[in-house]
Design an enzyme around this catalytic site. Structure first.
Site, PDB file in Angstrom:
ATOM      1  CG  ASP A 139      -1.563   1.093   1.266  1.00 45.14           C
ATOM      2  OD1 ASP A 139      -2.283   1.651   0.304  1.00 45.14           O
ATOM      3  OD2 ASP A 139      -1.912   1.654   2.585  1.00 45.14           O
ATOM      4  CD  GLU A 198      -2.858   8.488  -0.059  1.00 43.97           C
ATOM      5  OE1 GLU A 198      -3.424   9.243   1.004  1.00 43.97           O
ATOM      6  OE2 GLU A 198      -3.089   8.139  -1.170  1.00 43.97           O
TER       7      GLU A 198
END
Lengths: 200, 200
Positions: free
Chosen positions: A7, A9
């Protein structure tokens, strides 16, 4: 062969929407996928606020231009890419994190797109694919990769479940309690050790 | 969203086997996929020569340590990654090009694996997937990417045909004549212009 999916952020970069919320003083924009698992609901909520406040892509780019990757993320990404193939699976939009991706050496990013008007207004968004994180991991497994995945929030859940090895990075307490089977890393050093143990 | 798939040797890096051939003086190793479209046949031919001559991974790494990316490849890769998601689809082996990949900033590489003995002998190879270049492009299209692909030889053909836009980079004359529908780039500047025209 192995492949790592991360991922973006919350793992390598700060949450862009939270930075926008703080810069604009619009607390309502602090809501993220960690709070609202329904992504479409969350995005319409965000875009309605931007429209109401007259905030376009230019204003958001101004905020993003002041941001830096999370402390340790640059070194972590450098190490990771020197060891194993990396693909970032993010629900961000290709127009958003560009200046920040430069700090990380532009790792390969699979994400979505904003629909931007000629005057810079954000008129909507186009998901490249529903549930793209899980489907991308599935596709990599079908291409004979062993997949290690790490993420921090609810929109990473299907990705972590689909991967051969899922790791939670600084998850909300609630999520950690709900999914106790995933190992948890609380900083980049721990994430590195967690990944390294699984590398052949 | 768009994704670029590039072949590695002949596009960004020199042909590793040719460098090994020159360094060792074994002209027989100059045979590549440009000459022999049957990859398995080519690899068994190469591994038999290495075995006969007592050349292991250490000797090959010594050669690779003296190599550099093709002139212009570093700047081309930097430009490309700043514009669009990039994945290298190569029939090399993950153990081979590592020091050379560092020069390019470790772009994401999908390739195969050598089977290496404890004493460094190259005992065989493991294709991660048959026809991986075409199947990877197909998978990216199924993940809703528009795919631009570029390669220089016969083992790139199915990748170029499967992609939304295929580009030949410095192909052999024979291949260029056989597949006149693909645009041809003869240097990185032309390849950049060819790709740029297709970027949205």
């Amino acid at each position: 062969m192995q492949l790592v999916c991360l991922d973006l952020e919350g793992v390598l970069l700060p949450e862009i929407w939270i930075a926008v919320a703080r810069k604009t003083g619009l607390q309502e924009l602090e809501r993220t996928t960690r709070d609202e698992p329904d992504y479409d609901k969350l995005m319409h909520y965000r875009l309605d606020i931007l429209k109401r406040e007259g905030i376009g892509l230019r204003e958001i780019h101004e905020v993003i231009g002041t941001m830096e990757p999370l402390p340790g993320a640059v070194e972590f990404t450098e190490w990771l890419e020197s060891r194993v193939a990396l693909i970032i699976l993010s629900d961000t939009f290709v127009q958003f994190p560009k200046p920040l991706m430069a700090h990380l050496g532009y790792p390969t990013l699979f994400c979505h797109e904003l629909i931007v008007g000629t005057n810079g207004t954000i008129d909507g968004y186009k998901l490249r694919l529903e549930d793209q994180k899980r489907k991308s991991v599935k596709a990599f497994k079908d291409l004979n990769f062993e997949v290690i995945a790490a993420g921090d929030s609810y929109n990473d859940l299907t990705m972590l479940q689909e991967a051969d090895h899922g790791i939670l990075f600084r998850p909300p307490e609630k999520m950690k309690a709900e999914y106790p089977d995933f190992p948890v890393a609380t900083n980049h050093q721990e994430l590195r050790e967690n990944i390294e143990r699984r590398l052949s």
